[in-house]
Design a protein around this motif. Structure first.
Motif, PDB file in Angstrom:
ATOM      1  N   LEU A 179       0.825  -1.207   0.000  1.00 17.29           N
ATOM      2  CA  LEU A 179       0.000   0.000   0.000  1.00 17.29           C
ATOM      3  C   LEU A 179       0.859   1.257   0.000  1.00 17.29           C
ATOM      4  O   LEU A 179       0.449   2.298  -0.535  1.00 17.29           O
ATOM      5  N   GLY A 180       2.041   1.168   0.602  1.00 21.35           N
ATOM      6  CA  GLY A 180       2.944   2.314   0.561  1.00 21.35           C
ATOM      7  C   GLY A 180       3.391   2.645  -0.843  1.00 21.35           C
ATOM      8  O   GLY A 180       3.535   3.814  -1.210  1.00 21.35           O
ATOM      9  N   VAL A 181       3.606   1.626  -1.656  1.00 21.64           N
ATOM     10  CA  VAL A 181       3.979   1.849  -3.052  1.00 21.64           C
ATOM     11  C   VAL A 181       2.793   2.370  -3.855  1.00 21.64           C
ATOM     12  O   VAL A 181       2.926   3.270  -4.687  1.00 21.64           O
ATOM     13  N   ILE A 182       1.606   1.810  -3.600  1.00 20.28           N
ATOM     14  CA  ILE A 182       0.429   2.194  -4.380  1.00 20.28           C
ATOM     15  C   ILE A 182      -0.033   3.607  -4.030  1.00 20.28           C
ATOM     16  O   ILE A 182      -0.342   4.410  -4.917  1.00 20.28           O
ATOM     17  N   HIS A 183      -0.065   3.928  -2.744  1.00 23.49           N
ATOM     18  CA  HIS A 183      -0.616   5.204  -2.285  1.00 23.49           C
ATOM     19  C   HIS A 183       0.450   6.256  -2.016  1.00 23.49           C
ATOM     20  O   HIS A 183       0.153   7.289  -1.397  1.00 23.49           O
ATOM     21  N   ASN A 184       1.688   6.026  -2.434  1.00 22.74           N
ATOM     22  CA  ASN A 184       2.753   7.020  -2.270  1.00 22.74           C
ATOM     23  C   ASN A 184       2.917   7.439  -0.811  1.00 22.74           C
ATOM     24  O   ASN A 184       2.932   8.638  -0.486  1.00 22.74           O
ATOM     25  N   MET A 185       3.048   6.447   0.082  1.00 20.71           N
ATOM     26  CA  MET A 185       3.214   6.778   1.494  1.00 20.71           C
ATOM     27  C   MET A 185       4.547   7.458   1.775  1.00 20.71           C
ATOM     28  O   MET A 185       4.662   8.201   2.751  1.00 20.71           O
ATOM     29  N   ASN A 186       5.542   7.204   0.945  1.00 24.20           N
ATOM     30  CA  ASN A 186       6.840   7.847   1.131  1.00 24.20           C
ATOM     31  C   ASN A 186       6.924   9.200   0.439  1.00 24.20           C
ATOM     32  O   ASN A 186       8.002   9.783   0.374  1.00 24.20           O
ATOM     33  N   TYR A 187       5.813   9.676  -0.081  1.00 17.50           N
ATOM     34  CA  TYR A 187       5.770  11.024  -0.660  1.00 17.50           C
ATOM     35  C   TYR A 187       5.747  12.047   0.471  1.00 17.50           C
ATOM     36  O   TYR A 187       4.900  11.994   1.371  1.00 17.50           O
ATOM     37  N   VAL A 188       6.683  12.959   0.451  1.00 18.68           N
ATOM     38  CA  VAL A 188       6.826  13.983   1.492  1.00 18.68           C
ATOM     39  C   VAL A 188       6.272  15.290   0.942  1.00 18.68           C
ATOM     40  O   VAL A 188       6.848  15.872   0.012  1.00 18.68           O
ATOM     41  N   SER A 189       5.166  15.728   1.489  1.00 16.35           N
ATOM     42  CA  SER A 189       4.541  16.985   1.059  1.00 16.35           C
ATOM     43  C   SER A 189       4.854  18.087   2.064  1.00 16.35           C
ATOM     44  O   SER A 189       5.101  17.819   3.242  1.00 16.35           O
ATOM     45  N   PHE A 190       4.822  19.296   1.576  1.00 16.49           N
ATOM     46  CA  PHE A 190       5.120  20.471   2.396  1.00 16.49           C
ATOM     47  C   PHE A 190       3.807  21.140   2.792  1.00 16.49           C
ATOM     48  O   PHE A 190       2.927  21.346   1.950  1.00 16.49           O
ATOM     49  N   GLY A 191       3.710  21.475   4.068  1.00 24.24           N
ATOM     50  CA  GLY A 191       2.490  22.101   4.554  1.00 24.24           C
ATOM     51  C   GLY A 191       2.317  23.512   4.027  1.00 24.24           C
ATOM     52  O   GLY A 191       3.288  24.237   3.777  1.00 24.24           O
ATOM     53  N   THR A 192       1.071  23.888   3.875  1.00 22.95           N
ATOM     54  CA  THR A 192       0.780  25.245   3.399  1.00 22.95           C
ATOM     55  C   THR A 192       1.090  26.285   4.459  1.00 22.95           C
ATOM     56  O   THR A 192       1.632  27.357   4.167  1.00 22.95           O
ATOM     57  N   VAL A 193       0.769  25.972   5.707  1.00 21.76           N
ATOM     58  CA  VAL A 193       0.991  26.882   6.827  1.00 21.76           C
ATOM     59  C   VAL A 193       2.170  26.366   7.638  1.00 21.76           C
ATOM     60  O   VAL A 193       2.210  25.184   8.001  1.00 21.76           O
ATOM     61  N   GLN A 194       3.133  27.237   7.909  1.00 23.13           N
ATOM     62  CA  GLN A 194       4.299  26.860   8.689  1.00 23.13           C
ATOM     63  C   GLN A 194       3.938  26.832  10.177  1.00 23.13           C
ATOM     64  O   GLN A 194       3.463  27.821  10.736  1.00 23.13           O
ATOM     65  N   GLN A 195       4.172  25.667  10.804  1.00 22.08           N
ATOM     66  CA  GLN A 195       3.885  25.494  12.216  1.00 22.08           C
ATOM     67  C   GLN A 195       5.094  24.902  12.914  1.00 22.08           C
ATOM     68  O   GLN A 195       5.990  24.333  12.280  1.00 22.08           O
ATOM     69  N   HIS A 196       5.093  25.007  14.243  1.00 27.71           N
ATOM     70  CA  HIS A 196       6.134  24.373  15.032  1.00 27.71           C
ATOM     71  C   HIS A 196       5.968  22.860  14.939  1.00 27.71           C
ATOM     72  O   HIS A 196       4.864  22.343  14.761  1.00 27.71           O
ATOM     73  N   LYS A 197       7.084  22.166  15.098  1.00 31.23           N
ATOM     74  CA  LYS A 197       7.048  20.710  14.938  1.00 31.23           C
ATOM     75  C   LYS A 197       6.096  20.061  15.943  1.00 31.23           C
ATOM     76  O   LYS A 197       5.397  19.095  15.616  1.00 31.23           O
ATOM     77  N   TYR A 198       6.050  20.581  17.167  1.00 29.15           N
ATOM     78  CA  TYR A 198       5.159  20.001  18.173  1.00 29.15           C
ATOM     79  C   TYR A 198       3.693  20.174  17.776  1.00 29.15           C
ATOM     80  O   TYR A 198       2.883  19.255  17.929  1.00 29.15           O
ATOM     81  N   LEU A 199       3.353  21.343  17.249  1.00 27.53           N
ATOM     82  CA  LEU A 199       1.971  21.579  16.840  1.00 27.53           C
ATOM     83  C   LEU A 199       1.595  20.715  15.639  1.00 27.53           C
ATOM     84  O   LEU A 199       0.465  20.218  15.547  1.00 27.53           O
ATOM     85  N   CYS A 200       2.546  20.521  14.710  1.00 26.60           N
ATOM     86  CA  CYS A 200       2.266  19.639  13.573  1.00 26.60           C
ATOM     87  C   CYS A 200       2.021  18.207  14.037  1.00 26.60           C
ATOM     88  O   CYS A 200       1.088  17.540  13.571  1.00 26.60           O
ATOM     89  N   PHE A 201       2.849  17.746  14.967  1.00 28.42           N
ATOM     90  CA  PHE A 201       2.688  16.379  15.454  1.00 28.42           C
ATOM     91  C   PHE A 201       1.397  16.231  16.253  1.00 28.42           C
ATOM     92  O   PHE A 201       0.677  15.229  16.114  1.00 28.42           O
TER      93      PHE A 201
END
Length: 734
Positions: free
Chosen positions: A241-263
Motif C-alpha cells: 500500500l505504501g507503493v500504491i498510495h505514495n506513502m513515502n511522498y513527502v509533502s510540504f504544509g501550506t501553513v508553517q507550524q512548530h514541529k510540536y503543533l504539527c505532530f
C-alpha cells in the motif's frame, strides 16, 4: 527459551540474515534499477502502449537515491538532512515506550478485574521478555526510519494505467521494500505474542499425553503462529500500500507550524488511520488464513519437527476464527504495528519539511554554494531544491532585510546577480510547465493525432504570423528555449524528460486510431493533400489551441512558407514489401489484443491520472509564483536600483502564458473535477489537488502585481494580446 531456539533455527534455515540481504540486494539494485525501468517501459510501451508512470526525478541514472551522491548539495545532506532524519528516528524511539505501554494496557484490558489488569500490566512491562522485545522493536523502528529515509520522494510517482502500477510494484527496489516490511512485521508479531502472553507466548508446547507410556512430543501452538503470520501479512500489505498510495511522498504544509503543533494535530489522524487500516488488514488476513493457512502451518511443522495437537481445534475454520478474544488480539497487534510505523513516517515528514533559511549572499567564498541563488541555479538534490523555493517564498513575504539583499547590486561591477539568478530559475520553471501543458493540449485536442510532416500543416494565415511576431518580441531569450524539464536539467538527466514522456502519443498502441498513423506517415506528392490546402472545411480540422503559432512560440521564428519547405521524396515514402508484411502482421496482433477485455482493463488510462501527473511537481511552481509576485510587489517601494523593472515584461508574459495554458487545461475532461475523497489511508493525497492550488496561486500572483502597479503597467512592453488579457486583471474581470 524454546521459542528463541525455534526462531534461530528458522533464521539459519533461510541461509542469510536480513542485513546480508539488504547489503547484497542494494548493491545489485543500484545498477539494475534503471535497467528494469528501461526494459519494462520499452516492452510494454512498444507492444501494447498505455504504460505511463510519472517517475520521480530524485533518482539518478543508477536507480539509487541521490542524497548520498557527492555534489554541490553534499553539504546539505551531511549537515542538515541526515541530522533531521536521525532526530525523527530518535523521537520515534523515545515515543516507543509510551506506545508499548498503551498496547500492554489494551491487550490486558478487563472491566471486571481492573486491579488484576494493572498488576498484570506492571509485571509484563518489567519482565525480561518484554525488555528483549523492546530492544527488538527499537531495531525495527530504526530500520523503518532508514527505509523511509532511503525511499522518500518529494515528487509522487503517479501510474496512468493498471499495467504501469503493476510494473511499479514489480520493480526490484519496491520488492525489496515490501519484503523488508514483511520480515519486520514478523518480528513485531513475535514481540506482540510475547507481550500478550498466555496462549500466545511460545511457538511450541508439550503435547498432552493420550497414554501414560508414550514419549512426550512438542506440538505447534497455532495461536502463536497466527500472530506471526499476521505480523508478516500486515507488514507486507503495508509495504504494498505504501507503493500504491505514495506513502513515502513527502509533502510540504501550506501553513508553517512548530514541529510540536504539527505532530499534535496529526496524531488523532494517525490513530484513526492505523485502527481502520488494521481492521481491513485483519479481515484480509483471516480470508487468506482460512483458505491457505494449512500451507505455512504444515511447512513450520515439517521444518521444526513439530506435531499438531489433535485435541486442539484448528484455527483455519469458521468456528476457530470466530473467537472474539483472538480477533481482538489480532486487531490490537496490527493497530500497534501500523501506529508505531506511522509515527515514524509522520515524524520524518515533519522534520524533513521544516523550513531552512538560506543566506542570500555570503561574506566568505566557502559559503557561496550555500547561498540561495546558487542553490536554485545549480544541480541539487530535489529536497534541497524544494526547500530553497520554499525559503524564497517565505523570504519574499516576511523578510524585508533579505529582500534588500535580493535587490542589491554586486560590488564592484554593479550587477544584480542575486535577482538575475533567482528570476531566471523561476521563469524557467514557469516556461517548462507552460511547454508541458502546450504539448499535452496538442495531443489531447487532436485525439492523439500528431502534426503532419507535410507542408500543409505548416501553412499559417498572415494574421497568425503577425500576431506571433508581436507576441514573441516581448519574450526573453531563455523563454524561447524552453528546457524539457528544469528539474532534470538540475539533476543532470538526459534530454528525454519523464515529465512529458507519459503524454506523447504512442503510435504503436492498439488504441491509436488509423488516422493517427496516416497523418504521421509521409505523404505522396501526387496526393491531393500534398501542398497548400485552401478549403476552409479542411483548415477547420486543425484545432487552434493558441491565438499565436505554437511553432513560433517554441522556435522564436515566424512559420515557414510552404514553398520554402522541401517536398518529401517519393522513394523514401514507400516501404519495402517485407517491412509492409511485418507491419501488417503486427497491426493484426495489436487489434486482436485490443479486443480482449483484460488487455483493455490493464492498458486503459486511469481517470485524472494524466492531469495529476502533469502537475505532480507543481508545488515548486507555486513557490516560484509566490516568490516572484511578492518580490515584484515589494520592488515597488524597496527596489532602489530598479533591477526588477528590467525583467517585469518577461515575468508578466510568462505568467499570462501559463494562465492561458492552465485555463485551457481545465476545460478538458476530468481536469476540473474534484478528486474523489480517498478512504482512510496513511498515504498523503495532497498531490491530487495541486492543479487547483496552482491555478489559484497563479491568478493571485497576477492580481498581486496588477493591484500594486496599477496604471503603470501600461508602460510595460508586451504583445497586444497580453495587454488585453492584463487589462482584464486591472479591471478585476478575471
Amino acid at each position: 527459551m524454546f521459542s528463541l531456539s525455534m526462531y534461530s533455527l528458522i533464521w539459519r534455515f533461510g541461509g542469510f540474515s536480513l542485513r546480508q540481504l539488504v547489503g547484497q540486494l542494494r548493491g545489485v539494485l543500484g545498477s539494475r534499477g534503471a535497467e528494469w525501468d528501461r526494459v519494462v517501459n520499452s516492452s510494454v510501451t512498444g507492444s501494447l502502449g498505455g504504460f505511463c508512470v510519472y517517475r520521480s526525478v530524485e533518482r539518478d541514472s543508477t536507480g539509487t537515491s541521490d542524497m548520498f551522491s557527492a555534489g554541490s548539495g553534499y553539504w546539505f545532506t551531511q549537515k542538515v538532512l541526515c541530522w533531521r532524519a536521525a532526530a525523527s528516528i530518535a523521537w520515534s524511539v523515545l515515543l516507543l515506550p509510551a506506545t508499548t505501554a498503551a498496547f500492554v494496557v489494551l491487550s490486558k484490558f478487563s472491566i471486571l478485574h481492573p486491579v488484576r489488569m494493572l498488576a498484570d500490566c506492571a509485571s509484563v512491562l518489567v519482565s525480561a521478555g518484554s525488555v528483549f522485545s523492546f530492544i527488538l522493536l527499537t531495531g525495527v523502528i530504526i530500520m523503518v526510519g532508514f527505509l523511509t529515509f532511503e525511499y522518500y520522494t518529494v515528487i509522487p510517482m503517479i501510474a496512468c494505467s493498471k499495467v504501469a502500477l503493476l510494473g511499479r510494484l514489480l520493480h526490484p527496489r519496491q520488492l525489496l521494500y515490501c519484503l523488508a516490511h514483511g520480515l519486520m512485521g514478523v518480528v513485531v508479531g513475535w514481540c506482540c505474542a510475547v507481550t500478550i502472553g498466555y496462549r500466545y507466548e511460545t511457538l511450541g508446547s508439550v503435547c498432552p499425553k493420550t497414554d501414560g507410556d508414550g514419549p512426550a512430543h512438542m506440538c505447534l501452538n497455532e495461536h502463536h503462529l497466527l500472530l506471526l503470520l499476521e505480523g508478516g501479512f500486515v507488514g507486507l500489505s503495508h509495504g504494498l500500500l505504501g507503493v500504491i498510495h505514495n506513502m513515502n511522498y513527502v509533502s510540504f504544509g501550506t501553513v508553517q507550524q512548530h514541529k510540536y503543533l504539527c505532530f499534535k494535530g496529526s496524531l488523532p489522524l494517525a490513530v484513526k488511520c492505523s485502527a481502520a487500516q488494521a481492521f481491513y488488514s485483519v479481515r484480509n488476513f483471516l480470508v487468506f488464513y482460512f483458505f491457505l493457512g494449512h500451507i505455512p502451518r504444515a511447512w513450520i511443522c515439517r521444518s521444526l519437527s513439530l506435531h499438531l495437537d489433535s485435541s486442539a481445534h484448528p484455527l483455519d475454520t469458521i468456528s476457530g476464527l470466530l473467537d472474539l478474544s483472538l480477533l481482538y488480539h489480532l486487531w490490537i497487534s496490527a493497530a500497534y504495528l501500523l501506529f508505531s510505523w506511522c509515527i515514524t513516517l509522520l515524524l520524518f515528514r515533519i522534520f524533513v519539511t521544516e523550513a531552512y533559511s538560506f543566506p542570500v549572499q555570503s561574506t566568505f567564498t566557502e559559503e557561496a554554494p550555500q547561498c540561495l541563488p546558487k542553490v536554485l541555479s545549480e544541480k541539487q538534490p530535489m529536497i534541497l531544491k524544494f526547500l530553497a523555493l520554499q525559503d524564497l517564498s517565505l523570504l519574499s513575504q516576511h523578510s524585508p532585510s533579505r529582500r534588500s539583499q535580493v535587490f542589491s547590486l554586486s560590488q564592484p561591477g554593479g550587477h544584480a546577480h542575486n535577482w538575475n539568478a533567482i528570476s531566471k530559475e523561476c521563469l524557467s520553471l514557469l516556461a517548462e510547465l507552460t511547454q508541458r501543458l502546450v504539448s499535452y493540449h496538442e495531443t489531447v485536442a487532436t485525439n492523439g493525432r500528431t502534426k503532419s510532416l507535410s507542408s500543409s500543416s505548416e501553412q499559417k494565415t498572415s494574421s497568425e504570423s503577425s500576431g506571433t511576431e508581436d507576441s514573441m518580441s516581448s519574450r526573453p531569450a531563455f523563454l524561447m528555449k524552453t528546457p524539457a524539464s528544469v528539474f532534470l536539467r538540475s539533476m543532470g538527466a538526459g534530454p528525454q524528460s519523464p515529465l512529458t514522456s507519459p503524454f506523447t502519443p504512442d503510435l504503436d498502441s492498439p488504441f491509436a486510431s488509423p488516422t493517427l498513423r496516416r497523418l504521421t506517415a509521409p505523404l505522396d506528392p501526387g496526393s491531393p493533400w500534398h501542398g497548400s490546402v485552401q478549403s476552409p472545411h479542411v483548415m477547420r480540422r486543425a484545432p487552434k489551441l493558441w491565438s499565436t503559432s505554437t511553432d513560433s512560440q517554441v522556435n522564436g521564428s515566424p512559420p515557414a512558407s510552404p514553398a520554402s519547405l522541401p517536398s518529401p521524396k517519393p522513394e523514401s515514402s514507400r516501404p519495402s514489401f517485407l517491412a509492409q508484411f511485418f507491419q501488417n502482421r503486427r497491426e493484426q496482433v495489436k487489434h486482436f489484443l485490443a479486443k480482449r477485455v483484460l488487455v483493455m482493463y490493464l492498458f486503459t488510462k486511469l481517470p485524472e491520472a494524466s492531469s495529476q501527473a502533469l502537475f505532480a511537481d507543481s508545488q515548486a511552481h507555486i513557490w516560484a509564483l509566490e516568490g516572484l509576485s511578492y518580490l515584484v510587489q515589494a520592488s515597488f517601494t524597496e527596489d532602489q536600483f530598479g533591477v526588477v523593472q528590467t525583467t517585469l515584461p518577461s515575468i508578466l508574459s510568462s505568467m499570462l502564458l501559463l494562465q492561458e495554458a492552465v485555463d485551457r487545461h481545465f476545460k478538458l475532461p476530468h481536469a476540473s473535477s474534484k478528486p474523489v475523497r480517498s478512504p482512510v489511508s496513511l498515504g498523503d493525497s495532497s498531490h491530487k489537488t495541486l492543479r487547483f492550488a496552482l491555478r489559484a496561486t497563479l491568478k493571485t500572483a497576477i492580481y498581486r502585481i496588477t493591484s500594486t502597479f496599477g496604471a503603470h503597467l501600461h508602460a510595460v512592453q508586451m504583445s497586444a494580446e497580453h495587454r488585453k488579457r492584463l487589462q482584464h486583471f486591472l479591471e478585476y474581470k478575471e
